[in-house]
Motif scaffolding. Structure first.
Motif, PDB file in Angstrom:
ATOM      1  N   CYS A   1      31.181 -31.003 -13.636  1.00  0.00           N
ATOM      2  CA  CYS A   1      30.086 -32.255 -14.101  1.00  0.00           C
ATOM      3  C   CYS A   1      29.165 -31.860 -12.613  1.00  0.00           C
ATOM      4  CB  CYS A   1      31.191 -33.236 -14.165  1.00  0.00           C
ATOM      5  SG  CYS A   1      29.680 -34.770 -14.375  1.00  0.00           S
ATOM      6  N   THR A   2      27.993 -32.304 -12.372  1.00  0.00           N
ATOM      7  CA  THR A   2      27.193 -32.242 -11.445  1.00  0.00           C
ATOM      8  C   THR A   2      27.178 -33.545 -11.233  1.00  0.00           C
ATOM      9  OG1 THR A   2      25.751 -33.217 -13.079  1.00  0.00           O
ATOM     10  CG2 THR A   2      25.597 -30.691 -12.699  1.00  0.00           C
ATOM     11  N   ASP A   3      27.170 -35.353 -11.853  1.00  0.00           N
ATOM     12  CA  ASP A   3      27.663 -36.491 -11.664  1.00  0.00           C
ATOM     13  C   ASP A   3      28.311 -36.229 -10.038  1.00  0.00           C
ATOM     14  OD1 ASP A   3      26.127 -38.307 -13.712  1.00  0.00           O
ATOM     15  OD2 ASP A   3      26.265 -35.773 -13.774  1.00  0.00           O
ATOM     16  N   ALA A   4      27.875 -37.122  -9.376  1.00  0.00           N
ATOM     17  CA  ALA A   4      28.991 -37.373  -7.598  1.00  0.00           C
ATOM     18  C   ALA A   4      29.999 -37.830  -8.133  1.00  0.00           C
ATOM     19  CB  ALA A   4      27.841 -38.025  -6.914  1.00  0.00           C
ATOM     20  N   GLU A   5      30.138 -38.820  -8.908  1.00  0.00           N
ATOM     21  CA  GLU A   5      31.402 -40.192 -10.156  1.00  0.00           C
ATOM     22  C   GLU A   5      32.014 -38.997 -10.663  1.00  0.00           C
ATOM     23  OE1 GLU A   5      27.730 -41.638  -8.929  1.00  0.00           O
ATOM     24  OE2 GLU A   5      28.489 -40.592 -10.454  1.00  0.00           O
TER      25      GLU A   5
ATOM     26  N   CYS B   1      31.734 -37.468 -17.851  1.00  0.00           N
ATOM     27  CA  CYS B   1      30.320 -36.843 -17.163  1.00  0.00           C
ATOM     28  C   CYS B   1      29.073 -37.680 -18.068  1.00  0.00           C
ATOM     29  CB  CYS B   1      30.121 -35.671 -17.194  1.00  0.00           C
ATOM     30  SG  CYS B   1      29.269 -35.044 -16.291  1.00  0.00           S
ATOM     31  N   TRP B   2      29.119 -37.179 -19.513  1.00  0.00           N
ATOM     32  CA  TRP B   2      28.487 -37.905 -20.472  1.00  0.00           C
ATOM     33  C   TRP B   2      28.800 -39.626 -20.418  1.00  0.00           C
ATOM     34  CZ3 TRP B   2      29.368 -41.057 -24.702  1.00  0.00           C
ATOM     35  CH2 TRP B   2      28.326 -41.325 -25.630  1.00  0.00           C
TER      36      TRP B   2
ATOM     37  N   LEU C   1      25.619 -21.396 -21.508  1.00  0.00           N
ATOM     38  CA  LEU C   1      25.285 -22.220 -20.731  1.00  0.00           C
ATOM     39  C   LEU C   1      26.640 -22.416 -20.006  1.00  0.00           C
ATOM     40  CD1 LEU C   1      23.629 -23.531 -23.266  1.00  0.00           C
ATOM     41  CD2 LEU C   1      22.631 -22.377 -21.762  1.00  0.00           C
ATOM     42  N   ASP C   2      26.218 -23.130 -18.760  1.00  0.00           N
ATOM     43  CA  ASP C   2      27.075 -24.115 -17.821  1.00  0.00           C
ATOM     44  C   ASP C   2      26.956 -25.402 -18.154  1.00  0.00           C
ATOM     45  OD1 ASP C   2      26.470 -26.214 -15.777  1.00  0.00           O
ATOM     46  OD2 ASP C   2      27.824 -24.652 -15.033  1.00  0.00           O
ATOM     47  N   ASP C   3      27.847 -25.814 -18.279  1.00  0.00           N
ATOM     48  CA  ASP C   3      27.988 -27.348 -18.749  1.00  0.00           C
ATOM     49  C   ASP C   3      27.563 -27.941 -19.010  1.00  0.00           C
ATOM     50  OD1 ASP C   3      30.000 -26.270 -20.441  1.00  0.00           O
ATOM     51  OD2 ASP C   3      32.194 -27.165 -18.957  1.00  0.00           O
ATOM     52  N   GLY C   4      26.876 -28.015 -17.271  1.00  0.00           N
ATOM     53  CA  GLY C   4      25.716 -29.078 -16.993  1.00  0.00           C
ATOM     54  C   GLY C   4      24.279 -28.947 -18.168  1.00  0.00           C
ATOM     55  N   TRP C   5      23.985 -27.831 -17.517  1.00  0.00           N
ATOM     56  CA  TRP C   5      22.775 -27.683 -18.646  1.00  0.00           C
ATOM     57  C   TRP C   5      22.842 -27.529 -20.264  1.00  0.00           C
ATOM     58  CZ3 TRP C   5      17.597 -27.191 -17.011  1.00  0.00           C
ATOM     59  CH2 TRP C   5      17.979 -27.220 -15.584  1.00  0.00           C
ATOM     60  N   ARG C   6      23.983 -27.143 -20.649  1.00  0.00           N
ATOM     61  CA  ARG C   6      24.847 -27.357 -22.037  1.00  0.00           C
ATOM     62  C   ARG C   6      24.374 -28.657 -22.267  1.00  0.00           C
ATOM     63  NH1 ARG C   6      27.176 -24.582 -25.832  1.00  0.00           N
ATOM     64  NH2 ARG C   6      28.268 -23.072 -24.356  1.00  0.00           N
ATOM     65  N   ARG C   7      25.238 -29.640 -21.832  1.00  0.00           N
ATOM     66  CA  ARG C   7      24.613 -31.105 -21.342  1.00  0.00           C
ATOM     67  C   ARG C   7      22.998 -31.715 -22.036  1.00  0.00           C
ATOM     68  NH1 ARG C   7      29.123 -31.205 -19.055  1.00  0.00           N
ATOM     69  NH2 ARG C   7      27.744 -32.180 -16.787  1.00  0.00           N
TER      70      ARG C   7
END
Length: 512
Positions: free
Chosen positions: A383-387, A455-456, A268-274
């Motif tokens: 991480c998918t978050d822009a920050e 990211c979390w 799983l991609d990390d973003g989906w894993r979270r």
């Protein structure tokens, strides 16, 4: 839907012949069946409009069962009459089967519904195990959109599973089967003790069934969505082990009790894993912040970031173009071995277990060690978050350790380039260099794990509605203290303000 203790498909139902008419609808081939009934393809006699007709026999039901079935049908019809959304299947009419020559079907209930091309269950049955199904993100987005609409209208689905996600002719996902849909009365609703065993949340099993039924909340659908998402992204693999639905439900309960870990598929991609991990939080209270609407937003963000992410050049092409492709396989390269100044040292081009992006997002004239730059970029891309950018990770690392892989604060048990406490690292650990090990003293492992954690933090602070413009500062504060401390104080705690200011100065330098 199945009753607890029964496996799906355990019962067989009689079938009507092709060409049989139910009111103004002519039945054709069977397109699905289960313990409660059979679904037929159908056409309107008047104009040829296509539909699906679900036939639910009642002849073999005890009086109590017949009453329960009637209530389920009434609930489905009432919800369908109130709901209008492109990702929800409508029930157009309720009919009664008139078939005196077929006593087992005479008087059966028939629901006329929107026609779909296939169910997600059929797609998963033919999928390649371990790989996402075709249009996986589109399917999950449609399911989340339908679920968000239901919850927003004050309803809980109650039986979200692959068989109840249908795909129309355009490939759009639509939620179906609202027999267990329940209207919320405040924060919860009541359902009869029915459901699909391995899609029910752990708390379902510890609740007592009262006169009104079993308590159900929107977080039950969030749990089921987590199971569904894992299946869609892994070609049908359930997130909990077991050869039967009951065995998988027992494994989920063991996880919720803390006696077994949550082991999501390694691919799983990390973003989906979270996202899936949040859906599968072990109790209602922990899942509560993760609404269907917030899942929809996160799915859109994951999809957008995947589209924005630049295509990585093959290693040979990158080297030929003059890009620096570094393989950092241990801390010796970055301060753990003999040699000169690490800020001037490049590694030989090699391929590691983690895809490495070209380090173009960090200024060429910065003080970030060249060997670290591709590692930081690759970690930020998790991480998918822009920050969460390479510049932010570099600023955090600079403030924490000055890029020194041997840095340590013995008094607080913090070590390595990202200053991890070993016990905290173990809870978040990522294998950043692909060597099969997770070591807080390994710069790639420590940096990739830092990216996952910050990211979390970013998502936690957004959920807490902290100011969006302050997120880099809040993340820096959360990394030095904790998410709870920052949320409780609604901002950067004064005691870490100097450290946060330092991170922000470095960030400004790296964003030039």
């Amino acid at each position: 839907m199945t009753a607890p203790g029964a496996e799906e498909g355990a019962l067989t139902t009689p079938r009507l012949p092709a060409g049989f008419r139910v009111d103004g609808w002519e039945l054709d081939a069977v397109i699905g069946s289960g313990g409660w009934g059979t679904v037929y393809e159908a056409r309107a006699v008047a104009d040829g409009t296509t539909a699906a007709v679900k036939v639910l026999p009642t002849d073999a039901l005890a009086p109590g069962q017949r009453t329960a079935l009637g209530e389920l049908v009434a609930r489905e019809v009432r919800f369908s009459a109130e709901a209008d959304h492109p990702h929800l299947v409508r029930t157009r009419a309720v009919c009664t089967v008139d078939a005196p020559d077929l006593p087992t079907l005479h008087g059966a209930i028939a629901l006329v519904m929107d026609r779909a091309e296939a169910s997600l269950r059929q797609v998963l049955d033919s999928a390649e195990t371990g790989r996402p199904v075709r249009d996986a993100v589109r399917i999950l987005r449609g399911a989340a959109a339908g679920l968000a609409h239901m919850h927003g209208a004050g309803w809980v689905h109650g039986d979200l599973k692959p068989a109840n996600v249908l795909l129309d002719a355009n490939g759009e996902a639509r939620l179906a089967d609202f027999g267990l849909a329940a209207e919320l009365d405040g924060t919860h609703a009541h359902l009869p003790p029915l459901g699909t065993l391995d899609h029910l949340p752990p708390e379902w099993w510890s609740q007592r069934t009262g006169e009104d039924g079993t308590v159900v909340r929107p977080t039950a659908d969030i749990w089921a969505f987590g199971v569904l998402a894992h299946q869609v992204l892994t070609g049908g693999l359930h997130p909990f082990p077991g050869a039967t639905a009951r065995a998988r439900s027992l494994a989920a309960q063991a996880y919720a009790r803390g006696t077994a870990p949550l082991r999501l598929d390694a691919g799983l991609d990390d973003g989906w894993r979270r996202l899936i991990g949040d859906c599968l939080a072990p109790d209602h209270a922990t899942r509560l912040p993760h609404t269907a609407a917030s899942l929809l937003t996160r799915i859109d963000t994951l999809s957008a970031k995947r589209r924005r992410r630049p295509r990585l050049l093959p290693v040979a092409a990158a080297v030929a173009a003059g890009a620096v492709v570094a393989a950092v396989t241990g801390y010796g390269l970055l301060g753990g071995g003999a040699g000169g100044d690490d800020t001037e040292r490049d590694a030989s081009p090699r391929v590691t277990g983690t895809p490495i992006a070209a380090p173009g997002e960090i200024p060429a004239d910065s003080d970030v060690p060249k060997a670290l730059r591709p590692v930081i970029v690759s970690a930020a891309n998790r991480c998918t978050d822009a920050e969460v950018t390479p510049a932010l990770l570099a600023a955090l690392i600079k403030a924490e350790s000055g890029f020194d892989a041997k840095a340590a604060r013995p008094a607080t048990d913090e070590h390595g380039i990202a200053m991890w406490t070993p016990s905290v690292f173990r809870a978040w650990a990522v294998d950043g260099d692909g060597d099969g090990d997770k070591d807080y003293l390994s710069p790639p492992d420590a940096i990739h794990t830092m990216s996952l954690y910050v990211c979390w933090l970013d998502q936690r602070f957004k959920q807490a509605h902290l100011p969006a413009e302050d997120l880099p500062a809040l993340i820096a504060a959360g990394y030095r203290t904790s998410d709870r401390t920052v949320i409780k104080e609604r901002g950067v705690p004064e005691r870490v303000r100097p450290h946060v200011d330092e991170v922000l100065r470095f960030l400004a330098d790296y964003e030039k």
